[in-house]
Design a protein around this motif. Structure first.
Motif, PDB file in Angstrom:
ATOM      1  N   ILE A 125       0.791  -1.404  -0.014  1.00 20.88           N
ATOM      2  CA  ILE A 125       0.502  -0.175  -0.451  1.00 20.88           C
ATOM      3  C   ILE A 125       0.526   1.341  -0.325  1.00 20.88           C
ATOM      4  N   LEU A 126       2.077   1.085   0.750  1.00 22.95           N
ATOM      5  CA  LEU A 126       2.790   2.405   0.794  1.00 22.95           C
ATOM      6  C   LEU A 126       3.726   2.955  -0.240  1.00 22.95           C
ATOM      7  N   LYS A 127       4.525   1.854  -0.883  1.00 19.89           N
ATOM      8  CA  LYS A 127       4.519   1.667  -2.270  1.00 19.89           C
ATOM      9  C   LYS A 127       3.442   2.196  -3.454  1.00 19.89           C
ATOM     10  N   THR A 128       2.498   1.726  -3.523  1.00 15.89           N
ATOM     11  CA  THR A 128       1.795   2.653  -3.820  1.00 15.89           C
ATOM     12  C   THR A 128       1.569   3.793  -3.804  1.00 15.89           C
ATOM     13  N   SER A 129       1.023   3.884  -2.707  1.00 18.99           N
ATOM     14  CA  SER A 129       0.877   5.533  -2.188  1.00 18.99           C
ATOM     15  C   SER A 129       1.997   6.720  -3.149  1.00 18.99           C
ATOM     16  N   VAL A 130       3.254   5.893  -2.523  1.00 17.59           N
ATOM     17  CA  VAL A 130       4.124   6.851  -3.182  1.00 17.59           C
ATOM     18  C   VAL A 130       4.508   6.617  -4.540  1.00 17.59           C
ATOM     19  N   SER A 131       4.134   5.524  -5.210  1.00 18.25           N
ATOM     20  CA  SER A 131       4.045   5.689  -6.645  1.00 18.25           C
ATOM     21  C   SER A 131       3.145   6.322  -7.540  1.00 18.25           C
ATOM     22  N   GLU A 132       2.218   7.285  -7.084  1.00 12.28           N
ATOM     23  CA  GLU A 132       1.166   7.754  -7.058  1.00 12.28           C
ATOM     24  C   GLU A 132       1.372   9.030  -7.262  1.00 12.28           C
ATOM     25  N   ILE A 133       1.326   9.454  -5.755  1.00 15.24           N
ATOM     26  CA  ILE A 133       1.955  10.417  -5.535  1.00 15.24           C
ATOM     27  C   ILE A 133       3.001  11.033  -5.973  1.00 15.24           C
ATOM     28  N   ASP A 134       4.198  10.313  -6.807  1.00 16.04           N
ATOM     29  CA  ASP A 134       5.187  10.068  -8.094  1.00 16.04           C
ATOM     30  C   ASP A 134       4.477  11.017  -8.949  1.00 16.04           C
ATOM     31  N   ASP A 135       3.739  10.277  -9.255  1.00 13.15           N
ATOM     32  CA  ASP A 135       3.007  10.415 -11.121  1.00 13.15           C
ATOM     33  C   ASP A 135       2.150  11.858 -10.863  1.00 13.15           C
ATOM     34  N   ILE A 136       1.603  11.838  -9.966  1.00  9.54           N
ATOM     35  CA  ILE A 136       0.721  13.238  -9.077  1.00  9.54           C
ATOM     36  C   ILE A 136       1.880  14.524  -9.818  1.00  9.54           C
ATOM     37  N   SER A 137       2.517  14.196  -8.612  1.00  5.95           N
ATOM     38  CA  SER A 137       3.962  15.188  -8.830  1.00  5.95           C
ATOM     39  C   SER A 137       4.704  15.072 -10.123  1.00  5.95           C
ATOM     40  N   THR A 138       4.883  14.623 -11.136  1.00  2.00           N
ATOM     41  CA  THR A 138       5.232  14.477 -11.987  1.00  2.00           C
ATOM     42  C   THR A 138       4.429  15.022 -13.616  1.00  2.00           C
ATOM     43  N   LYS A 139       2.942  14.915 -13.317  1.00  2.00           N
ATOM     44  CA  LYS A 139       2.119  14.945 -13.949  1.00  2.00           C
ATOM     45  C   LYS A 139       1.901  16.240 -13.550  1.00  2.00           C
ATOM     46  N   LYS A 140       1.617  16.857 -12.102  1.00  2.00           N
ATOM     47  CA  LYS A 140       1.586  18.778 -12.401  1.00  2.00           C
ATOM     48  C   LYS A 140       2.520  19.352 -12.843  1.00  2.00           C
ATOM     49  N   ILE A 141       4.126  18.625 -12.660  1.00  2.16           N
ATOM     50  CA  ILE A 141       5.219  19.547 -13.451  1.00  2.16           C
ATOM     51  C   ILE A 141       5.369  20.188 -14.738  1.00  2.16           C
ATOM     52  N   MET A 142       4.735  18.472 -15.632  1.00  4.94           N
ATOM     53  CA  MET A 142       4.012  18.607 -16.892  1.00  4.94           C
ATOM     54  C   MET A 142       3.671  18.994 -17.234  1.00  4.94           C
ATOM     55  N   ASP A 143       2.417  19.487 -16.279  1.00  2.71           N
ATOM     56  CA  ASP A 143       1.841  20.542 -16.925  1.00  2.71           C
ATOM     57  C   ASP A 143       1.796  21.891 -17.045  1.00  2.71           C
ATOM     58  N   PHE A 144       3.021  22.487 -16.176  1.00  5.92           N
ATOM     59  CA  PHE A 144       3.433  23.963 -16.095  1.00  5.92           C
ATOM     60  C   PHE A 144       3.825  24.171 -17.329  1.00  5.92           C
ATOM     61  N   PRO A 145       3.048  25.318 -17.738  1.00  3.64           N
ATOM     62  CA  PRO A 145       3.177  25.903 -19.290  1.00  3.64           C
ATOM     63  C   PRO A 145       4.576  26.485 -19.310  1.00  3.64           C
ATOM     64  N   ASN A 170       8.093  38.687 -16.696  1.00  4.51           N
ATOM     65  CA  ASN A 170       8.471  38.085 -14.658  1.00  4.51           C
ATOM     66  C   ASN A 170       7.458  37.296 -13.921  1.00  4.51           C
ATOM     67  N   LYS A 171       6.164  37.773 -14.333  1.00  5.51           N
ATOM     68  CA  LYS A 171       5.754  36.302 -13.368  1.00  5.51           C
ATOM     69  C   LYS A 171       5.718  35.152 -13.526  1.00  5.51           C
ATOM     70  N   HIS A 172       5.760  34.587 -15.302  1.00  3.16           N
ATOM     71  CA  HIS A 172       6.371  33.318 -15.133  1.00  3.16           C
ATOM     72  C   HIS A 172       7.474  32.777 -14.839  1.00  3.16           C
ATOM     73  N   GLN A 173       8.718  33.651 -15.061  1.00  2.00           N
ATOM     74  CA  GLN A 173      10.164  33.642 -14.040  1.00  2.00           C
ATOM     75  C   GLN A 173      10.128  33.309 -12.762  1.00  2.00           C
ATOM     76  N   THR A 174       9.815  34.112 -11.971  1.00  2.00           N
ATOM     77  CA  THR A 174       9.307  34.294 -10.941  1.00  2.00           C
ATOM     78  C   THR A 174       8.484  32.848 -10.434  1.00  2.00           C
ATOM     79  N   TRP A 175       7.652  32.428 -11.237  1.00  2.00           N
ATOM     80  CA  TRP A 175       7.033  31.385 -10.440  1.00  2.00           C
ATOM     81  C   TRP A 175       8.109  29.619 -10.887  1.00  2.00           C
ATOM     82  N   THR A 176       8.147  29.715 -11.903  1.00  2.00           N
ATOM     83  CA  THR A 176       8.992  28.696 -12.320  1.00  2.00           C
ATOM     84  C   THR A 176      10.680  28.770 -11.560  1.00  2.00           C
TER      85      THR A 176
END
Length: 228
Positions: A125-145, A170-176
């Motif tokens: 369960i822990l491995k699955t949860s960590v994997s899901e979190i990693d997938d979500i984090s990766t997806k969010k990073i990939m969704d950054f414009p 400047n805002k895009h650079q700051t957030w990045t």
């Protein structure tokens, strides 16, 4: 040794009447008894592989059967990795077991097995949860414009003004640079909404900067005699 053969054969059947050993375990015992008769000794060395080959059983089944016989006190042996075990056939093991003692031992083994299974389940369960979190984090990073996507979306907002272009860059650079976190160090989960809400502040900043530039006095060069 023939007398031992009869005695031990009779004894194992009597024992089996009160505590069923199972066909596989009986097969292993009678095979060991045959080896003892052939070698004229109740103590001999034989590997699990030899037993497995002769009885057409898996080594795992052989190990389980041997352990059951040892637990009941019918045989004794000490396992050493890579070395065939020296097995002793016990001739005076009790025909009637102390059920309470056996049940306590069995319950301990069952409890330990259950705990191991629970640990494995929790680990999965822990491995699955960590994997899901990693997938979500990766997806969010990939969704950054990209900057282009950022500007294109800003231009589609009704309140957009051309004077905002530099502030938006400047805002895009700051957030990045900040790992796409806002001023409160919280992840930006919806950058479009965040940008849209930021436009009024960016507009005020752009106007303020423009006024600052406009109020900077023009410095004229002072003519000195002799200048052409």
């Amino acid at each position: 040794m023939e007398n031992y053969n009869l005695e031990l054969s009779d004894r194992i059947w009597k024992f089996n009447e009160s505590r069923a050993l199972g066909l596989s375990t009986l097969s292993v015992y009678f095979f060991l008894l045959r080896i003892g008769i052939e070698r004229t000794s109740l103590k001999f060395t034989i590997s699990d592989t030899q037993i497995s080959t002769q009885l057409k059983m898996t080594r795992k089944t052989v190990k389980v059967c041997k352990e059951k016989l040892r637990r009941f006190g019918i045989i004794s042996y000490q396992s050493i990795s890579g070395i065939p075990a020296e097995i002793s056939l016990i001739s005076d093991y009790p025909l009637i077991l102390d059920n309470q003692h056996f049940d306590d031992d069995l319950n301990k083994k069952r409890k330990a097995k259950k705990q191991n299974e629970e640990v494995l389940v929790q680990s999965k369960i822990l491995k699955t949860s960590v994997s899901e979190i990693d997938d979500i984090s990766t997806k969010k990073i990939m969704d950054f414009p990209t900057l282009k996507e950022f500007i294109e979306y800003a231009e589609s907002i009704e309140s957009y003004d051309d004077n905002l272009l530099l502030e938006i860059k400047n805002k895009h650079q700051t957030w990045t640079n900040n790992g796409w976190k806002n001023n409160f160090d919280r992840p930006i989960t919806n950058w479009k909404s965040a940008l849209k809400n930021s436009l009024p502040y960016l507009y005020n900043s752009a106007i303020k900067n423009k006024k600052t530039i406009e109020t900077i006095p023009t410095i004229r060069r002072i003519k000195i005699d002799g200048d052409s």
